[in-house]
Scaffold this active site. Structure first.
Site, PDB file in Angstrom:
ATOM      1  CB  SER A 167       5.495  -6.562   3.592  1.00 39.17           C
ATOM      2  OG  SER A 167       5.593  -5.763   4.745  1.00 39.17           O
ATOM      3  CG  ASP A 184       3.771  -3.913   6.897  1.00 38.91           C
ATOM      4  OD1 ASP A 184       3.485  -2.894   7.535  1.00 38.91           O
ATOM      5  OD2 ASP A 184       3.791  -3.965   5.668  1.00 38.91           O
ATOM      6  NE  ARG A 219       3.071  -1.255  -1.043  1.00 41.74           N
ATOM      7  CZ  ARG A 219       2.691  -0.258  -1.846  1.00 41.74           C
ATOM      8  NH1 ARG A 219       3.267  -0.090  -3.019  1.00 41.74           N
ATOM      9  NH2 ARG A 219       1.717   0.559  -1.472  1.00 41.74           N
ATOM     10  CG  ASP A 220       3.099  -5.482   0.737  1.00 44.38           C
ATOM     11  OD1 ASP A 220       4.313  -5.225   0.815  1.00 44.38           O
ATOM     12  OD2 ASP A 220       2.210  -4.624   0.866  1.00 44.38           O
ATOM     13  CD1 TRP A 270       0.687   2.433   7.315  1.00 42.24           C
ATOM     14  CD2 TRP A 270       2.639   3.393   7.823  1.00 42.24           C
ATOM     15  NE1 TRP A 270       1.690   1.564   6.980  1.00 42.24           N
ATOM     16  CE2 TRP A 270       2.896   2.132   7.273  1.00 42.24           C
ATOM     17  CE3 TRP A 270       3.721   4.182   8.219  1.00 42.24           C
ATOM     18  CZ2 TRP A 270       4.186   1.628   7.107  1.00 42.24           C
ATOM     19  CZ3 TRP A 270       5.018   3.688   8.051  1.00 42.24           C
ATOM     20  CH2 TRP A 270       5.232   2.431   7.505  1.00 42.24           C
TER      21      TRP A 270
HETATM   22  C1  FRU Z   1       2.352  -1.538   4.628  1.00 46.56           C
HETATM   23  C2  FRU Z   1       3.562  -1.241   3.784  1.00 46.56           C
HETATM   24  C3  FRU Z   1       3.771  -2.339   2.758  1.00 46.56           C
HETATM   25  C4  FRU Z   1       5.241  -2.255   2.458  1.00 46.56           C
HETATM   26  C5  FRU Z   1       5.805  -1.904   3.822  1.00 46.56           C
HETATM   27  C6  FRU Z   1       7.025  -1.050   3.782  1.00 46.56           C
HETATM   28  O1  FRU Z   1       2.387  -1.064   5.905  1.00 46.56           O
HETATM   29  O2  FRU Z   1       3.424   0.017   3.168  1.00 46.56           O
HETATM   30  O3  FRU Z   1       2.951  -2.221   1.611  1.00 46.56           O
HETATM   31  O4  FRU Z   1       5.741  -3.453   1.981  1.00 46.56           O
HETATM   32  O5  FRU Z   1       4.765  -1.242   4.537  1.00 46.56           O
HETATM   33  O6  FRU Z   1       7.614  -0.936   5.032  1.00 46.56           O
END
Ligand code: FRU
Length: 492
Positions: free
Chosen positions: A98, A38, A166-167, A304
């Site tokens: 992220s 990311d 997250r993120d 992914w």
């Molecule tokens: C998305 C993700 C995020 C996470 C990161 C880990 O691609 O799964 O949710 O923060 O990648 O690398």
């Protein structure tokens, strides 16, 4: 743990100089070495654009996440900066996931990221707890905040799950700092939470901005939220999406919600939903408000599902898309390559009103570092062609095909013969709107093909690993088509 960042920086010092330019894309961001996923912290700092990214320097596969770092002034040339964050603290020992970045009023740069800490339960299973953490820096070196984490389980609304939290994407607006963060909800799908702060350090929960309700995938990753052309836009990358016609593909997908913002309830009211990109390789997009006011988006140009699939000798894994300018037209998201790319066009080759029926090559129309627009019209006003094909990255063995089928108004891109060593998802079909003529703009940079249909009404991104010598381009149609071609080499 303590020396993790130093170790990563030393590794970069040793191995980055060995990267061969002729093995790399020319203007798409990669890690140089190792693995990236990311985009993170895409933001303005001291009048330059900074981009961080999920990064594992030591191998071409995902590992404990670091933050890699580059910056640019034109979205095309990127200067590499040393690794910014390593998973070296108790609260992020299993990964700096992220997040976002913002310039503070005192001139420092603030990073907010997800710290991952795994613990082993008595039954042997490992559970990762996710919290939001800060680091402060000067554009090169960052120091983790001594009060980390700043958001954890206690800040979640009822039903929120600290295992999937997250993120954060952060920004400053009207005197406050805001963060949107993805969270797993009690119904096992996801929501986007809004947090606020006066100073960027002390954060409080504000509202549930939007919820998935098991409608568009499950957990919503990597949110971004902004105003665009008088509407509000939420971008997110859902996991476990189910396909919906040709709009969304299953698995890790992307979602754009266009709506209006109820400022009292701090809630997004949905009007339209759509996929962001229709290609095989696009995820975790993030935007920046550019210095001139444009909203510019970048994404991980990869899926992914196919992230283990690359030619053996490739020294790096993962690349970003070309940054794209966003706008809204007729309730849809429009994406165009940043206009800066046009400065690097050279050697124009142009054709007008060429009639295509059998396989046709046009003198001078070839290349793998190109910006090319093909405009297609039916050869006979009363009779539409049955299909039109544009074949690129071609030699005797390889071809990447873009096909328009007017019957159901779809575009198909097929990269089955584009250099992959495994049989992976290679074909995408997606719907387009009917117009008098069809405009296909493609940008190629060695290992990628980005397609923009009808001035950005649809965008579709594809990784290809076709050897670079396969640079032939041809056109064909069943039933006559008339085309104009404008092709430039990109010299970056
Ligand atoms: C998305 C993700 C995020 C996470 C990161 C880990 O691609 O799964 O949710 O923060 O990648 O690398």
């Amino acid at each position: 743990m303590k020396n993790d960042l130093e170790r990563a920086r030393n590794f970069e010092k040793k191995y980055l100089p060995r990267v061969k330019k002729d093995e790399m894309p020319h203007f798409h961001v990669t890690g140089g070495v190792g693995w990236i996923n990311d985009p993170n912290g895409f933001s303005v700092y001291q009048s330059e654009y900074h981009l961080f990214f999920q990064y594992y320097p030591y191998d071409v596969k995902w590992g404990p996440m670091h933050w890699g770092h580059v910056k640019t002034t034109d979205f095309i040339h990127w200067a590499r900066l040393p690794c910014a964050l390593a998973p070296d603290s108790p609260y992020d020992k299993d990964g700096c996931f992220s997040g976002g970045a913002v310039e503070l009023h005192d001139g420092r740069q603030l990073l907010m990221y997800t710290g991952v800490k795994n613990t082993r339960r008595s039954n042997g299973t490992v559970v990762g707890t996710q919290t939001q953490c800060l680091a402060v820096g000067n554009g090169v070196d960052y120091f983790k905040y001594d009060k980390n984490p700043v958001l954890d389980a206690k800040d979640l609304p009822e039903g929120g799950n600290p295992i999937d939290f997250r993120d954060p994407k952060i920004w400053f607006e009207n005197g406050l700092y805001y963060a949107v963060v993805g969270n797993r909800t009690a119904d096992k799908s996801g929501s986007i939470l809004l947090f606020e702060s006066e100073d960027g350090f002390d954060w409080r929960f504000s509202s549930v901005l939007a919820s998935c309700h098991n409608q568009f995938g499950k957990m919503w990753e990597c949110p971004d939220f902004f105003e665009l052309d008088g509407r509000h836009v939420l971008l997110t990358s859902p996991q476990d999406m189910s396909s919906m016609g040709l709009e969304f593909h299953p698995g890790n997908s992307t979602l754009c919600i266009i709506g209006s913002y109820d400022r009292e309830r701090k809630h997004l009211i949905r009007s339209n939903t759509q996929a962001v990109d229709y290609g095989t390789d696009f995820y975790a997009m993030q935007t920046v408000k550019a210095i001139d006011g444009r909203r510019v988006m970048i994404a991980w140009m990869q899926s992914w599902e196919t992230s283990g699939c690359k030619p053996d000798k490739l020294p790096f894994f993962g690349q970003m898309t070309l940054p794209r300018e966003l706008s809204i037209k007729d309730g849809r998201l429009i994406q165009k390559p940043v206009h800066e790319i046009e400065r690097f066009r050279s050697v124009k080759v142009g054709y007008e009103n060429v009639i295509i029926s059998d396989e046709t090559n046009l003198q001078g129309v070839k290349g793998r570092f190109i910006d090319m627009t093909v405009t297609v019209r039916p050869g006979n006003k009363n009779q539409m062609y049955r299909y039109f094909k544009l074949n690129v990255a071609k030699d005797g063995e390889h071809v990447t095909m873009i096909r328009h089928k007017p019957e159901n108004n779809t575009i198909r891109v097929d990269r089955s013969r584009s250099g992959f060593p495994h049989d992976i998802v290679n074909v995408r079909d997606f719907p387009i709107a009917a117009h008098d003529e069809l405009k296909l703009r493609i940008i190629m940079d060695r290992y990628s093909l980005e397609l923009f249909v009808n001035d950005g009404e649809q965008a579709a991104s594809f990784v290809i690993y076709t050897p670079v010598m396969a640079d032939s381009i041809s056109f064909s149609s069943d039933g006559a088509a008339i085309i104009d071609v404008e092709k430039y080499e990109l010299e970056v």
